[in-house]
Design an enzyme around this catalytic site. Structure first.
Site, PDB file in Angstrom:
ATOM      1  N   ASP A  15       0.954  -1.208  -0.053  1.00 47.43           N
ATOM      2  CA  ASP A  15       0.104   0.084  -0.013  1.00 47.43           C
ATOM      3  C   ASP A  15       0.750   1.032  -0.011  1.00 47.43           C
ATOM      4  OD1 ASP A  15      -2.400  -1.819   0.244  1.00 47.43           O
ATOM      5  OD2 ASP A  15      -1.873  -1.666   2.201  1.00 47.43           O
ATOM      6  N   HIS A  49      -5.059  -1.228  -5.981  1.00 50.03           N
ATOM      7  CA  HIS A  49      -4.535   0.079  -6.020  1.00 50.03           C
ATOM      8  C   HIS A  49      -5.468   0.699  -6.928  1.00 50.03           C
ATOM      9  CE1 HIS A  49      -2.011  -2.331  -8.616  1.00 50.03           C
ATOM     10  NE2 HIS A  49      -2.771  -1.659  -9.625  1.00 50.03           N
TER      11      HIS A  49
HETATM   12  P1  IMP Z   1      -2.767 -12.807   1.837  1.00 47.79           P
HETATM   13  O1  IMP Z   1      -1.799 -12.313   1.076  1.00 47.79           O
HETATM   14  O2  IMP Z   1      -4.279 -12.440   1.747  1.00 47.79           O
HETATM   15  O3  IMP Z   1      -2.430 -14.262   2.323  1.00 47.79           O
HETATM   16  O4  IMP Z   1      -2.712 -11.939   3.302  1.00 47.79           O
HETATM   17  C1  IMP Z   1      -1.372 -12.225   4.044  1.00 47.79           C
HETATM   18  C2  IMP Z   1      -0.912 -11.003   4.747  1.00 47.79           C
HETATM   19  O5  IMP Z   1      -0.578  -9.951   3.942  1.00 47.79           O
HETATM   20  C3  IMP Z   1      -2.062 -10.246   5.600  1.00 47.79           C
HETATM   21  O6  IMP Z   1      -1.539  -9.605   6.814  1.00 47.79           O
HETATM   22  C4  IMP Z   1      -2.590  -9.425   4.498  1.00 47.79           C
HETATM   23  O7  IMP Z   1      -3.131  -8.205   5.383  1.00 47.79           O
HETATM   24  C5  IMP Z   1      -1.332  -8.659   4.041  1.00 47.79           C
HETATM   25  N1  IMP Z   1      -1.579  -8.183   2.657  1.00 47.79           N
HETATM   26  C6  IMP Z   1      -1.717  -9.047   1.543  1.00 47.79           C
HETATM   27  N2  IMP Z   1      -1.866  -8.089   0.390  1.00 47.79           N
HETATM   28  C7  IMP Z   1      -1.690  -6.949   0.956  1.00 47.79           C
HETATM   29  C8  IMP Z   1      -1.508  -5.437   0.302  1.00 47.79           C
HETATM   30  O8  IMP Z   1      -1.702  -5.597  -1.142  1.00 47.79           O
HETATM   31  N3  IMP Z   1      -1.273  -4.450   1.007  1.00 47.79           N
HETATM   32  C9  IMP Z   1      -1.167  -4.682   2.225  1.00 47.79           C
HETATM   33  N4  IMP Z   1      -1.302  -5.756   3.018  1.00 47.79           N
HETATM   34  C10 IMP Z   1      -1.575  -6.980   2.121  1.00 47.79           C
END
Ligand code: IMP
Length: 450
Positions: A15, A49
């Site tokens: 982000d 995004h």
């Molecule tokens: P996952 O990628 O859905 O498996 O999530 C694993 C971790 O990464 C969690 O803490 C999510 O909140 C974080 N996360 C995944 N994608 C993003 C992103 O695009 N921005 C910020 N955090 C992310």
């Protein structure tokens, strides 16, 4: 070095504003070149995004921002995990505000892995069993990548093959058995779509029917990309932008264990995604993106550099720090130099991009964590939650500037001396070269620092 090549990754916890940076860079390159390639190498619908097309805001998840550039070629690589229905709804939302067709060309690598409703269901069930994935976005990212290690993934190639029904039915049955074993029920498990609307996975026949509709659309975009990619890469008059998703702090090897994602977030993910065609060492500019004066995080991780809650709330409000994928409010932290230095080093970054340079208040100095102490002794960073819980941050306060006064500024020379010094500090602290800074949400609120 391969001329005209740029890679952009998140330098912290995602982000950081990569979408806007890629959009700016792509528009700039478009002026000098016939076409350009935007290549995404990791993640899936967990990313989000916001970019602006024809004066309308649009949130992209799986499609790179460069896809909005006319005559661009966007490639979704083998390193990604794709959700067919969500991908189609993204394509449709772009077409809706772009005279009914995609502005550029979209190509899907047949080797990209599918992250389906079955994976989302397993993630939901797993959340009840363990803590590691409690912060996950619910987009089935972990289970889809785990399938590769288990050696039973379903790839776009499976969906586009003539016997796709057999392959996808086997996949459904496997997930049915796994989820039953975990005391869940696949067909009635609710999963979210891109708009976070919940719906049930449904029975096998319903699952196959939905995919059958999606398949008709995706089959036209899917192919073996290797020769095309290799030819494009060898022609250095075609600029390349590699658009990473998430941030190094979320990488499964280098991020803060255990609340990490599952894709290869660092630039080395490009080597794998392109099946060795593109060596990241040959990319001229490898830029890590950071928020200039603070860090944000969404998930269950807790970082040592906790910010005063009043200032954190002010920043969250002004910079709209809410997840683009899940709408969750983001945690706001002071900058953590030991972590950022570590992330830059392990990811092989050469340059930095600072976004949100306009989020700074004259009355609040920029508080930066410059080291950790454990039991009274200085200690180096380690990518582990339990370790981070045990350290105390050491701070430095740097002179701040009036963020509002520099909003939309495009000329580095016009920056106040405090901001100029901060840029120098950042370069020294991370051992990276300056590339860009952004000074507001506007598409062109960017300062070139190269
Ligand atoms: P996952 O990628 O859905 O498996 O999530 C694993 C971790 O990464 C969690 O803490 C999510 O909140 C974080 N996360 C995944 N994608 C993003 C992103 O695009 N921005 C910020 N955090 C992310």
């Amino acid at each position: 070095m391969r001329k005209n090549s740029y890679a952009i990754e998140g330098g912290a916890f995602g982000d950081e504003g990569k979408g806007k940076v890629v959009d700016y860079l792509a528009n700039k390159l478009k002026k000098d070149f016939e076409t350009l390639v935007v290549y995404r190498y990791n993640g899936g619908a967990n990313a989000g995004h916001t970019v602006v097309l024809n004066e309308q805001k649009i949130v992209l998840h799986q499609i790179p921002s460069g896809a909005l550039i006319p005559k661009s070629i966007s490639i979704l690589g083998k390193g990604m995990v794709l959700h067919p229905a969500d991908l189609i709804s993204e394509i449709e939302s772009i077409e809706k505000i772009s005279q009914g067709k995609m502005p550029g060309k979209l190509i899907l690598d047949e080797m990209a892995v599918l992250a389906l409703d079955t994976h989302r269901a397993l993630e939901n069930v797993l959340k009840k069993w363990q803590t590691g994935s409690a912060g996950a976005t619910g987009r089935g990212i972990g289970p889809a990548y785990a399938d590769v290690l288990f050696r039973h993934p379903v790839r776009l190639r499976d969906l586009t093959s003539p016997d796709w029904q057999k392959r996808l039915s086997q996949h459904y049955d496997l997930y049915h058995a796994i989820i039953s074993g975990l005391k869940g029920k696949l067909e009635s498990t609710e999963v979210a779509n891109l708009q976070t609307n919940l719906r049930k996975v449904g029975r096998r026949s319903e699952f196959i029917k939905k995919l059958s509709d999606n398949r008709k659309v995706l089959i036209k975009l899917t192919r073996d990309v290797s020769t095309e990619l290799s030819n494009l890469w060898r022609n250095s008059e075609v600029p390349f932008i590699f658009e990473g998703a998430q941030g190094v702090g979320l990488d499964p090897k280098w991020g803060v264990y255990p609340d990490v994602t599952s894709s290869e977030v660092t630039f080395s993910g490009i080597l794998f995604s392109s099946e060795g065609i593109i060596d990241p060492n040959e990319i001229e500019t490898k830029a890590a993106t950071y928020k200039a004066t603070y860090m944000s995080s969404v998930g269950t991780r807790k970082l040592p550099s906790v910010m005063d809650s009043g200032l954190a709330a002010k920043i969250r409000d002004e910079a709209n720090e809410y997840g683009a994928t899940t709408g969750r409010p983001r945690d706001i932290y002071n900058l953590d130099v030991p972590a950022l230095y570590f992330f830059a080093k392990v990811s092989g970054a050469t340059h930095f991009i600072l976004t949100h340079l306009d989020i700074c208040y004259p009355q609040s100095p920029v508080k930066v964590c410059v080291g950790y102490k454990k039991a009274g002794k200085e200690i180096d960073y380690r990518p582990d939650q339990e370790f981070l819980n045990s350290v105390k941050p050491e701070y430095l306060s740097l002179p701040s500037w009036d963020g509002k006064a520099i909003r939309n500024l495009r000329d580095a020379a016009m920056l106040p001396k405090e901001a100029k010094r901060f840029l120098k500090f950042f370069a020294w602290a991370t051992d990276l070269l300056p590339f860009m800074a952004t000074t507001g949400p506007d598409r062109n609120a960017v300062i070139d620092l190269l």
